[in-house]
Design a protein around this motif. Structure first.
Motif, PDB file in Angstrom:
ATOM      1  N   VAL A 183       0.963  -1.131  -0.037  1.00  0.00           N
ATOM      2  CA  VAL A 183      -0.072  -0.100  -0.060  1.00  0.00           C
ATOM      3  C   VAL A 183       0.715   1.355   0.187  1.00  0.00           C
ATOM      4  O   VAL A 183       1.732   1.417   0.769  1.00  0.00           O
ATOM      5  CB  VAL A 183      -0.965  -0.011   1.235  1.00  0.00           C
ATOM      6  CG1 VAL A 183      -1.898   1.313   1.065  1.00  0.00           C
ATOM      7  CG2 VAL A 183      -1.976  -1.299   1.150  1.00  0.00           C
ATOM      8  N   ALA A 184       0.895   2.051  -1.286  1.00  0.00           N
ATOM      9  CA  ALA A 184       1.631   3.062  -1.326  1.00  0.00           C
ATOM     10  C   ALA A 184       1.029   4.495  -1.012  1.00  0.00           C
ATOM     11  O   ALA A 184       0.031   4.576  -1.096  1.00  0.00           O
ATOM     12  CB  ALA A 184       2.300   3.386  -2.665  1.00  0.00           C
ATOM     13  N   GLU A 185       1.818   5.120  -0.002  1.00  0.00           N
ATOM     14  CA  GLU A 185       1.068   6.444   0.727  1.00  0.00           C
ATOM     15  C   GLU A 185       0.731   7.488  -0.653  1.00  0.00           C
ATOM     16  O   GLU A 185      -0.448   8.017  -0.790  1.00  0.00           O
ATOM     17  CB  GLU A 185       2.245   6.868   1.565  1.00  0.00           C
ATOM     18  CG  GLU A 185       1.318   7.680   2.749  1.00  0.00           C
ATOM     19  CD  GLU A 185       2.400   7.894   3.839  1.00  0.00           C
ATOM     20  OE1 GLU A 185       2.833   9.158   3.924  1.00  0.00           O
ATOM     21  OE2 GLU A 185       2.902   6.748   4.426  1.00  0.00           O
ATOM     22  N   ASP A 186       1.746   7.557  -1.409  1.00  0.00           N
ATOM     23  CA  ASP A 186       1.841   8.654  -2.483  1.00  0.00           C
ATOM     24  C   ASP A 186       2.697   8.215  -3.576  1.00  0.00           C
ATOM     25  O   ASP A 186       2.974   7.156  -3.625  1.00  0.00           O
ATOM     26  CB  ASP A 186       2.124   9.825  -1.961  1.00  0.00           C
ATOM     27  CG  ASP A 186       3.777   9.803  -1.328  1.00  0.00           C
ATOM     28  OD1 ASP A 186       4.536   8.830  -1.891  1.00  0.00           O
ATOM     29  OD2 ASP A 186       4.335  10.841  -0.382  1.00  0.00           O
ATOM     30  N   ALA A 187       2.744   8.980  -4.647  1.00  0.00           N
ATOM     31  CA  ALA A 187       3.349   8.778  -5.987  1.00  0.00           C
ATOM     32  C   ALA A 187       4.872   8.365  -5.653  1.00  0.00           C
ATOM     33  O   ALA A 187       5.264   7.215  -6.073  1.00  0.00           O
ATOM     34  CB  ALA A 187       3.383   9.921  -6.950  1.00  0.00           C
ATOM     35  N   ALA A 188       5.370   8.983  -4.809  1.00  0.00           N
ATOM     36  CA  ALA A 188       6.923   8.861  -4.601  1.00  0.00           C
ATOM     37  C   ALA A 188       7.066   7.519  -4.093  1.00  0.00           C
ATOM     38  O   ALA A 188       7.827   6.509  -4.466  1.00  0.00           O
ATOM     39  CB  ALA A 188       7.397   9.882  -3.785  1.00  0.00           C
ATOM     40  N   ASP A 189       6.247   7.023  -2.828  1.00  0.00           N
ATOM     41  CA  ASP A 189       6.421   5.845  -2.386  1.00  0.00           C
ATOM     42  C   ASP A 189       6.134   4.708  -3.258  1.00  0.00           C
ATOM     43  O   ASP A 189       6.882   3.657  -3.460  1.00  0.00           O
ATOM     44  CB  ASP A 189       5.320   5.770  -1.099  1.00  0.00           C
ATOM     45  CG  ASP A 189       5.415   4.634  -0.192  1.00  0.00           C
ATOM     46  OD1 ASP A 189       6.753   3.998  -0.272  1.00  0.00           O
ATOM     47  OD2 ASP A 189       4.637   4.499   0.347  1.00  0.00           O
ATOM     48  N   ALA A 190       5.163   4.868  -4.146  1.00  0.00           N
ATOM     49  CA  ALA A 190       4.550   3.746  -5.142  1.00  0.00           C
ATOM     50  C   ALA A 190       5.888   3.534  -6.253  1.00  0.00           C
ATOM     51  O   ALA A 190       6.420   2.530  -6.581  1.00  0.00           O
ATOM     52  CB  ALA A 190       3.406   4.269  -5.815  1.00  0.00           C
ATOM     53  N   ASN A 191       6.379   4.850  -6.798  1.00  0.00           N
ATOM     54  CA  ASN A 191       7.457   4.574  -7.620  1.00  0.00           C
ATOM     55  C   ASN A 191       8.672   4.055  -7.002  1.00  0.00           C
ATOM     56  O   ASN A 191       9.513   3.290  -7.647  1.00  0.00           O
ATOM     57  CB  ASN A 191       7.861   6.024  -8.205  1.00  0.00           C
ATOM     58  CG  ASN A 191       6.706   6.602  -9.213  1.00  0.00           C
ATOM     59  OD1 ASN A 191       5.976   5.810  -9.733  1.00  0.00           O
ATOM     60  ND2 ASN A 191       6.581   7.872  -9.212  1.00  0.00           N
ATOM     61  N   ARG A 192       8.908   4.374  -5.707  1.00  0.00           N
ATOM     62  CA  ARG A 192      10.251   3.881  -5.109  1.00  0.00           C
ATOM     63  C   ARG A 192       9.969   2.375  -5.052  1.00  0.00           C
ATOM     64  O   ARG A 192      11.017   1.516  -5.387  1.00  0.00           O
ATOM     65  CB  ARG A 192      10.403   4.437  -3.602  1.00  0.00           C
ATOM     66  CG  ARG A 192      11.534   3.773  -3.071  1.00  0.00           C
ATOM     67  CD  ARG A 192      11.513   4.244  -1.375  1.00  0.00           C
ATOM     68  NE  ARG A 192      10.093   3.794  -0.865  1.00  0.00           N
ATOM     69  CZ  ARG A 192       9.920   2.620  -0.472  1.00  0.00           C
ATOM     70  NH1 ARG A 192      10.880   1.571  -0.807  1.00  0.00           N
ATOM     71  NH2 ARG A 192       8.657   2.330   0.009  1.00  0.00           N
ATOM     72  N   TYR A 193       8.663   1.823  -4.614  1.00  0.00           N
ATOM     73  CA  TYR A 193       8.353   0.360  -4.545  1.00  0.00           C
ATOM     74  C   TYR A 193       8.788  -0.382  -5.837  1.00  0.00           C
ATOM     75  O   TYR A 193       9.463  -1.296  -5.961  1.00  0.00           O
ATOM     76  CB  TYR A 193       7.121   0.045  -3.981  1.00  0.00           C
ATOM     77  CG  TYR A 193       6.977  -1.352  -3.931  1.00  0.00           C
ATOM     78  CD1 TYR A 193       7.448  -2.077  -2.645  1.00  0.00           C
ATOM     79  CD2 TYR A 193       6.125  -2.006  -4.665  1.00  0.00           C
ATOM     80  CE1 TYR A 193       7.102  -3.518  -2.577  1.00  0.00           C
ATOM     81  CE2 TYR A 193       5.959  -3.197  -4.685  1.00  0.00           C
ATOM     82  CZ  TYR A 193       6.343  -4.130  -3.347  1.00  0.00           C
ATOM     83  OH  TYR A 193       6.085  -5.395  -3.251  1.00  0.00           O
ATOM     84  N   ILE A 194       8.037   0.510  -6.837  1.00  0.00           N
ATOM     85  CA  ILE A 194       8.158  -0.305  -8.193  1.00  0.00           C
ATOM     86  C   ILE A 194       9.607  -0.310  -8.854  1.00  0.00           C
ATOM     87  O   ILE A 194       9.772  -1.500  -9.612  1.00  0.00           O
ATOM     88  CB  ILE A 194       7.198   0.456  -9.412  1.00  0.00           C
ATOM     89  CG1 ILE A 194       5.479   0.274  -8.838  1.00  0.00           C
ATOM     90  CG2 ILE A 194       7.119  -0.216 -10.703  1.00  0.00           C
ATOM     91  CD1 ILE A 194       4.711   1.308  -9.145  1.00  0.00           C
ATOM     92  N   THR A 195      10.079   0.844  -8.595  1.00  0.00           N
ATOM     93  CA  THR A 195      11.486   0.573  -9.244  1.00  0.00           C
ATOM     94  C   THR A 195      12.470  -0.275  -8.558  1.00  0.00           C
ATOM     95  O   THR A 195      13.387  -1.091  -9.150  1.00  0.00           O
ATOM     96  CB  THR A 195      12.470   2.003  -9.141  1.00  0.00           C
ATOM     97  OG1 THR A 195      12.020   2.702  -8.014  1.00  0.00           O
ATOM     98  CG2 THR A 195      12.016   3.013 -10.395  1.00  0.00           C
TER      99      THR A 195
ATOM    100  N   ALA B  61      -2.914  -0.184  -8.707  1.00  0.00           N
ATOM    101  CA  ALA B  61      -4.517   0.266  -8.563  1.00  0.00           C
ATOM    102  C   ALA B  61      -4.551   1.316  -7.504  1.00  0.00           C
ATOM    103  O   ALA B  61      -3.763   1.182  -6.490  1.00  0.00           O
ATOM    104  CB  ALA B  61      -5.272  -0.972  -8.896  1.00  0.00           C
ATOM    105  N   GLY B  62      -5.647   2.137  -7.675  1.00  0.00           N
ATOM    106  CA  GLY B  62      -6.093   3.007  -6.751  1.00  0.00           C
ATOM    107  C   GLY B  62      -6.776   2.088  -5.485  1.00  0.00           C
ATOM    108  O   GLY B  62      -7.249   1.016  -6.012  1.00  0.00           O
TER     109      GLY B  62
ATOM    110  N   VAL C  32       0.407  -3.101  -6.186  1.00  0.00           N
ATOM    111  CA  VAL C  32       0.572  -1.873  -5.552  1.00  0.00           C
ATOM    112  C   VAL C  32      -0.538  -1.224  -5.429  1.00  0.00           C
ATOM    113  O   VAL C  32      -1.281  -0.621  -6.346  1.00  0.00           O
ATOM    114  CB  VAL C  32       1.719  -0.940  -6.410  1.00  0.00           C
ATOM    115  CG1 VAL C  32       1.886   0.312  -5.591  1.00  0.00           C
ATOM    116  CG2 VAL C  32       2.857  -1.836  -6.517  1.00  0.00           C
ATOM    117  N   LEU C  33      -1.218  -1.012  -4.010  1.00  0.00           N
ATOM    118  CA  LEU C  33      -2.404  -0.148  -4.036  1.00  0.00           C
ATOM    119  C   LEU C  33      -2.141   1.076  -3.749  1.00  0.00           C
ATOM    120  O   LEU C  33      -1.441   1.332  -2.746  1.00  0.00           O
ATOM    121  CB  LEU C  33      -3.408  -0.997  -2.723  1.00  0.00           C
ATOM    122  CG  LEU C  33      -3.787  -2.236  -3.121  1.00  0.00           C
ATOM    123  CD1 LEU C  33      -4.336  -2.814  -2.009  1.00  0.00           C
ATOM    124  CD2 LEU C  33      -4.936  -2.025  -4.169  1.00  0.00           C
TER     125      LEU C  33
END
Ligand code: SF4
Lengths: 168, 740
Positions: B82-94, B236-237, B301-302
């Motif tokens: 569960v990603a808090e924001d864009a930066a968090d999601a992008n960090r996880y994905i990369t 996904a959101g 990634v939510l």
């Protein structure tokens, strides 16, 4: 009753530009060879009295076959309302075989036809519980209008053909 | 014109020229399909209600569903982040990509990944990203942003794409047709998929209990991205969570209808990753698939990115029910003419975009072009989950207003006695207080009309308040409808009639289009109704469209105060202006206490709806004027409320030969067409209506329109005068039994 269901399924298929061949299990192999364009690749159908072994379809699939085959043959379930195939993903590769070749031939038992999305969802719920938890509802050929006009056969098949086993 | 207005006008002008035609063609096509497929089923409304219930329940239970999906995906062998924001999601994905030493990644279209700009993050990490949806691929090649939720390249014609591809790729032959372009893109993108180290998809729905993601496409690219490489990342959101596969049917039936006018999408994939399908390793082409080692990896990634806050926000929560079908954009007349790039927030476009932008990127992003929503409400019927999109736009506008600086305050305080805080833009205040203005204008007519039309005053109005000088202003009448009514002798039948109605005189009818008010009185009386008239109070429609909710609430209360005694006395309320009826029936529940709003909503009627009811109940149609050829444009809000059918039924009953328009909106929608920054767009939208009528050779027909703004728009675009339906059917003056 059964014939009526198959008729309506065939109607919906034709609405989705999908051809339909009806056949009894005994005549399956010949009928399939008639509709299949070579080279063809498939996954085991797992239907009583019916097999790809007696046909010209190559099993098991390889990446090369997926790339080069004209036709992919898999078993499917059907939704009468829309002429939809339900393709259950399996380890043999039903998902890629139904997706990569130019033509997808779906083999469906008449007893695997369900009236509508609703009935299909309840059945899928049971299948999911039993561990068969991935499926694709595919209706007609893949298509796009992204280039300004409707074009068939984009990332998925360009043609779709149903073979209905009327006595199964 | 202020610099800001000029900038907006210039951008719109540019988009009208460059993208307007392609968007118009695409949206028109999709809309026709949507109307056509919906007409085949009579349970669409039930499905919409069911879909909305499921979404309401899911958002309510969101925290619980997140835990459920975590368990089910982990049980399947995947991971949930569960990603808090864009930066968090992008960090996880990369990090996932890096852990796989990924050089290439193929993606299927997903607005959620657009929202976080994941492509940039991946490219920065050295991963080559290819979009596989052909429309999205076009946008990627052009280095642009999607202009539509579903058709990212809706703004490009076949020729545009051909030009782009021929310049960008070194092809053997020049690409020309849609077929050429599709084939080229499919092959190019297809190779990328076969080579990809990681596949990324969005998810239209995520079924928590089984950890299933649903992907809806027509091309098949999402399936390929999800099952070809051994690693799949779905982004996904959090709002995409739905309890279980049992909840799937209404969405399966609705999404493709709403999005593209198809009965069902070509592919509705229900994948519970990591899936059982064998990994397809094209580098080992002859290795049989069923023996390929299956070491699939799956990451869900939510994304939160403001959604939890939206969930807690009573006004924005509904946005989370959105299934991103794009129907609101397609049904929007402004969208049809300028496309999504005009609606620009950072990512989302069209109807519901403002809600999304407000929630995920904040007010600044939402404020930009939020005004493009005219509140016509055509999207309300289009939305498969019944989201009140205009209300969300109104709320965001209200919040934007409250954040505006107070530069012009000295100009308006006192002059515009609204309840909204200082700082609301002067143009908005002017239109939001139209009632006050009209009262003043009428009291000083004809001087006010002369003054308003006088060149130098138009220049000042344009400079200070952005009222475009190319648009004719309403002409205020010295004798108002209420004055006229009150100075009349009561009818002989007063007090004896079977039915009593109170006419609600909206601002336009009372001060400007007085004749239609008189016609309404004559018509109702001729049909045996005892008519009273309410005082003229602005319904709140005007401030609502400026996002001045406090003022609208004050207006609504005043109207309710004035109508309550009539309702107590058992009178029906009759409104002439459809947008006011829409206020009573749709918006007042947001502005007034529930019971009060409900009583008014249940007892108010549009005038022609009321006439229809009277005729159905035995009133004599012969007292009305009938026969003749007319060209009729109903009103967008009237259509949303489904009351346009009554006007048409009355026309039929009275033997009129009717040509009806079917464009979504006339383009004026209240104050919109007066605003200098939007004047040209308003005219462009209106021309579609005018063209339609002209194509139907209506020049010999009488032009009839139900809305005041439609009337003004039509008169400015076509040579004929236009009348309100009630003026058409009203008995001639001399036939009215006048005095005792
Ligand atoms: S708001 Fe409704 S119509 Fe608009 S995209 Fe979302 S679901 Fe579709």
């Amino acid at each position: 009753m059964r014939t009526d269901t198959i008729d309506r399924f065939a109607d919906s298929l034709s609405g989705a530009d999908v051809a339909c061949t009806r056949v009894e299990a005994g005549a399956f192999a010949d009928a399939l060879d008639d509709v299949v364009e070579q080279p063809a690749v498939g996954v085991p159908l797992d239907i009583d009295g019916v097999s790809l072994d007696d046909t010209d379809v190559e099993v098991p699939p390889t990446p090369r076959l997926l790339r080069e085959a004209e036709t992919g043959v898999t078993r499917v379930h059907g939704i009468v309302d829309y002429g939809t195939f339900v393709i259950q993903a399996d380890e043999a590769g039903a998902e890629p075989v139904s997706l990569y070749p130019t033509t997808h031939v779906g083999v469906v038992r008449a007893s695997d036809l369900r009236e509508n999305v609703h009935e299909t969802a309840s059945w899928l719920g049971e299948e999911f519980d039993a561990g068969r938890d991935s499926a694709v509802l595919a209706t007609g050929a893949s298509a796009t209008a992204d280039m300004g006009e409707l074009v068939s056969g984009v990332h998925g098949p360009q043609r779709v053909h149903a073979v209905v086993l009327t006595d199964r | 014109m202020s610099a800001d207005r000029e900038r907006k006008a210039a951008k719109i002008r540019h988009l009208l020229e460059t993208e307007g035609d392609a968007v118009f063609e695409n949206t028109t096509h999709v809309n026709a399909g949507r109307y056509e497929t919906n007409s085949h089923r009579d349970d669409i409304d039930e499905l919409r209600t069911r879909a909305r219930e499921i979404k309401e329940d899911a958002i309510e239970r969101l925290p619980e569903l997140v835990e459920t999906v975590r368990e089910s995906v982990e049980a399947n062998g995947g991971e949930v982040y569960v990603a808090e924001d864009a930066a968090d999601a992008n960090r996880y994905i990369t990090e996932v990509a890096e852990s796989k030493d990924a050089e290439t990644l193929t993606k299927s279209k997903s607005m959620t990944t657009e929202e976080i700009d994941v492509n940039d993050a991946l490219e920065d990490a050295g991963v080559d990203v290819t979009e596989t949806d052909l429309g999205e691929f076009v946008v990627q090649v052009a280095d642009e942003a999607p202009s539509h939720l579903v058709g990212p390249a809706f703004h490009k014609s076949t020729e545009d794409i051909a030009k782009l591809f021929n310049a960008h790729f070194d092809t053997d032959e020049t690409l020309e047709t849609a077929e050429d372009l599709t084939q080229f893109a499919r092959d190019h993108v297809g190779e990328k998929i076969m080579d990809a180290d990681v596949g990324m998809t969005g998810a239209n729905f995520v079924f928590a209990e089984s950890g299933t993601i649903s992907l809806v496409t027509n091309e098949g690219n999402a399936r390929k991205c999800a099952v070809t490489p051994d690693t799949h990342v779905a982004v996904a959101g959090v709002e995409k969570l739905i309890p279980s596969i049992d909840d799937f049917p209404p969405f399966a039936e609705l999404i493709a209808r709403a999005a593209g006018g198809q009965d069902i999408a070509t592919y509705l994939s229900l994948l519970s990753p990591p899936v059982d399908s064998p990994v397809v390793d094209f580098e080992n082409p002859d290795e049989p698939l069923d023996r390929s080692t299956d070491d699939r990896e799956f990451h869900l990634v939510l994304l939160d990115n403001g959604r939890t806050e939206m969930r807690e926000d009573d006004e924005l929560r509904e946005t989370l029910y959105c299934i991103r079908c794009g129907a609101c954009a397609n049904s929007c007349a402004n969208f049809q003419h300028v496309g999504g790039h005009a609606f620009g927030g950072e990512t989302y476009t069209g109807g519901i975009a403002t809600g999304w932008e407000a929630g995920v990127h904040g007010m600044d992003s939402a404020a930009e072009f939020n005004d493009l929503c005219t509140g016509c409400s055509r999207c309300v019927d289009a939305c498969p989950v019944k989201i009140d999109i205009p209300w969300i736009n109104t709320v965001v506008r209200d919040r934007v207003n409250r954040g505006t600086d107070e530069e012009f305050d000295w100009l308006v305080e006192g002059l515009t006695p609204d309840a909204d805080p200082g700082g609301v833009d002067l143009q908005k205040r002017l239109f939001g207080n139209f009632g006050t203005l009209a009262k003043l204008g009428s009291a000083t007519a004809p001087v006010s009309n002369w003054l308003a039309d006088w060149g130098p005053s138009r220049a000042v109005m344009e400079r200070v308040a952005g009222v475009d000088r190319r648009r004719d202003l309403p002409e205020f009448q010295r004798e108002t409808l209420v004055d006229w009514f009150e100075s009349r002798e009561p009818l002989a039948t007063a007090g004896d009639a079977d039915r009593e109605a109170v006419l609600y005189p909206d601002t336009y009818t009372n001060y400007v289009l007085v004749d239609r008010g008189k016609a309404a009185v004559r018509t109702l009386e001729a049909l045996g109704v005892d008519v009273s008239i309410a005082p003229c109070h602005e319904s709140g429609r005007a401030p609502l469209s400026q996002g001045m909710i406090a003022t609208a609430r004050e207006n609504a209360e005043r109207v309710a105060d004035s109508l309550d005694p009539h309702l107590d006395a058992g009178r029906d309320v009759v409104a002439i202006e459809p947008s006011d009826l829409a206020a009573f029936r749709r918006e007042y529940e947001r502005l007034l206490d529930g019971e009060r709003a409900q009583r008014l909503a249940e007892n108010s009627y549009e005038v022609m709806e009321y006439v229809y009811g009277l005729l159905e109940n035995g009133a004599d149609p012969d007292v009305l004027a009938g026969g003749g050829d007319i060209a009729y444009h109903s009103h967008c809000q009237q259509r949303t409320l489904d009351v346009d059918q009554y006007t048409e039924a009355v026309f039929e009953r009275l033997d009129y030969d009717v040509v009806t328009s079917d464009v979504e909106c006339c383009g004026m929608a209240g104050s919109f067409g007066y605003k200098s920054e939007y004047y040209e767009l308003s005219v462009d939208v209106g021309e579609t209506l005018a063209d339609q009528f002209e194509a139907q050779n209506v020049d010999q027909r009488r032009l009839v329109a139900s809305g005041a703004s439609c009337h003004e728009q039509l008169e400015s675009l076509l040579p004929q005068d236009s009348t309100h339906p009630v003026e058409l059917v009203a008995p001639a003056v001399e036939r009215v039994p006048r005095t005792r």
